[in-house]
Write an enzyme that holds these catalytic residues in place. Structure first.
Site, short mmCIF file in Angstrom:
data_model
loop_
_atom_site.label_atom_id
_atom_site.label_comp_id
_atom_site.label_asym_id
_atom_site.label_seq_id
_atom_site.Cartn_x
_atom_site.Cartn_y
_atom_site.Cartn_z
N TYR A 211 -12.03 -2.35 -3.01
CA TYR A 211 -12.69 -2.29 -1.70
C TYR A 211 -14.14 -1.86 -1.90
CZ TYR A 211 -8.14 -2.55 0.77
OH TYR A 211 -6.93 -2.96 1.28
N ASN B 43 -1.68 -0.07 7.33
CA ASN B 43 -1.14 -1.37 7.74
C ASN B 43 -0.32 -2.02 6.63
OD1 ASN B 43 -3.27 -1.96 6.10
ND2 ASN B 43 -4.33 -3.32 7.52
N LYS C 237 0.83 -1.20 0.00
CA LYS C 237 0.00 0.00 0.00
C LYS C 237 0.87 1.27 0.00
CE LYS C 237 -3.88 -2.24 2.40
NZ LYS C 237 -4.61 -2.31 3.68
N HIS D 230 -1.83 -5.45 1.60
CA HIS D 230 -3.08 -6.19 1.41
C HIS D 230 -2.72 -7.58 0.92
CE1 HIS D 230 -6.99 -7.48 -0.10
NE2 HIS D 230 -6.32 -7.91 -1.15
N GLU E 169 -9.61 -10.80 -7.25
CA GLU E 169 -8.70 -9.67 -7.16
C GLU E 169 -7.59 -9.72 -8.22
OE1 GLU E 169 -9.23 -8.85 -2.36
OE2 GLU E 169 -7.39 -9.79 -3.06
O1 CDP Z 1 -6.62 -6.18 4.97
P1 CDP Z 1 -7.34 -7.24 5.78
O2 CDP Z 1 -7.95 -8.32 4.89
O3 CDP Z 1 -6.46 -7.81 6.86
O4 CDP Z 1 -8.53 -6.50 6.54
P2 CDP Z 1 -10.03 -6.14 6.12
O5 CDP Z 1 -10.90 -6.39 7.31
O6 CDP Z 1 -10.41 -6.80 4.83
O7 CDP Z 1 -9.97 -4.56 5.93
C1 CDP Z 1 -9.50 -3.99 4.75
C2 CDP Z 1 -8.65 -2.79 5.08
O8 CDP Z 1 -9.46 -1.77 5.64
C3 CDP Z 1 -7.55 -2.98 6.12
O9 CDP Z 1 -6.41 -3.65 5.63
C4 CDP Z 1 -7.23 -1.54 6.49
O10 CDP Z 1 -6.34 -0.93 5.56
C5 CDP Z 1 -8.62 -0.88 6.35
N1 CDP Z 1 -9.21 -0.56 7.67
C6 CDP Z 1 -9.06 0.73 8.15
O11 CDP Z 1 -8.46 1.58 7.49
N2 CDP Z 1 -9.57 1.06 9.37
C7 CDP Z 1 -10.23 0.15 10.11
N3 CDP Z 1 -10.73 0.52 11.27
C8 CDP Z 1 -10.37 -1.18 9.64
C9 CDP Z 1 -9.84 -1.51 8.41
MG MG Z 2 -9.59 -8.32 3.59
#
Ligand code: CDP
Ligand code: MG
Length: 185
Positions: A50, A149, A10, A152, A163
Site C-alpha cells: 500500500y 473489509n 486480511k 484484498h 503485487e
Molecule cells: O481494496 P480495494 O481495492 O477495494 O480498495 P482501495 O480503494 O484500493 O483501498 C485499499 C484499502 O484501503 C481498502 O481495502 C481498505 O482496507 C482501506 N481503506 C480504509 O481502511 N479506509 C478507508 N476509508 C478507505 C480504504
Molecule cells: Mg485497491
C-alpha cells in the site's frame, strides 16, 4: 485472457476464522489456486503493498463517502488519506495474512466481483464483503481504525503482476492441471 490475481485474506478474516469459508468461495467458482501461504508482514512490507501514492486516492473516495453520509469536514483528501493510510498499515500488520494467487479466465475481474465493493455497506449480498463485513469505510475512518473489509484483490492485470511479484517468489507458484481445465478449454 487467462489471468492471475493476488488475493489477501486480511488480519480480520484470519482472526475471525473465515479462511476456509473464503477460500471455498474461490474454489467453487473453478478458479485455480496456484500459490498459497500465511505471512505476518511488517510496516516496511505493508508500505510496499500500500504505497503512499494511495493516500490521495483513498482520501478522495472517503471524502465522497462522508459527503453522501452527511459528515462535514474541513480536511483535504491528502490529510484524510494520510490518516487512512496510517490506520491501514496498523491494521494489515496486527495479525497474519493469508496470501494466494488465483488463476483463471478473466480472473482479475471475476475475483473483484466475488469480493464486492471496497466499502462493505455498498457490497452486494452474496459477495464476501457484503456477506461478512458489517461496516463502511466512512465509519471506520471516522472512528480512527483501518477499514476491516476482510480481503484484498488486485484491481487490474498490471496491479496483479506487480503485487504477485511482491508477495510470491517464482518457485512458490505452481503449474498443474485441475478438473476445471477441461471445461474452460
Ligand atoms: O481494496 P480495494 O481495492 O477495494 O480498495 P482501495 O480503494 O484500493 O483501498 C485499499 C484499502 O484501503 C481498502 O481495502 C481498505 O482496507 C482501506 N481503506 C480504509 O481502511 N479506509 C478507508 N476509508 C478507505 C480504504
Ligand atoms: Mg485497491
Amino acid at each position: 485472457m487467462i489471468e492471475r490475481s493476488l488475493v489477501l485474506l486480511k488480519p480480520d478474516a484470519v482472526q475471525r476464522g473465515l479462511i476456509g469459508e473464503i477460500i471455498a468461495r474461490f474454489e467453487r467458482t473453478g478458479l485455480k489456486i496456484v500459490g498459497l501461504k500465511m505471512v505476518w508482514i511488517n510496516k516496511d512490507f505493508a508500505i510496499k503493498h500500500y504505497p503512499e501514492t494511495l493516500i490521495p486516492i483513498v482520501g478522495k473516495k472517503t471524502l465522497d463517502d462522508w459527503k453522501e453520509m452527511g459528515i462535514e469536514t474541513d480536511k483535504t483528501a491528502e490529510q484524510l488519506g494520510a490518516q487512512i493510510h496510517k490506520d491501514l498499515l496498523e491494521f494489515t500488520t496486527e495479525a497474519p495474512i493469508v496470501a494466494m494467487v488465483l488463476e483463471g479466465v478473466h480472473a482479475v475481474l471475476i475475483i473483484r466481483k466475488i469480493v464486492g465493493h471496497t466499502s462493505p455497506h455498498k457490497a452486494e449480498p452474496g459477495t464476501i464483503r457484503g456477506d461478512y463485513s458489517p461496516i463502511s469505510m466512512g465509519y471506520a475512518t471516522q472512528r480512527g481504525f483501518g477499514g476491516r473489509n476482510l480481503i484484498h484483490a488486485s484491481g487490474n492485470v498490471k496491479e496483479a503482476e506487480h503485487e504477485i511479484a511482491l508477495w510470491f517468489k517464482p518457485g512458490e507458484l505452481f503449474k498443474y492441471s485441475s478438473v476445471h481445465d477441461a471445461h474452460v478449454q
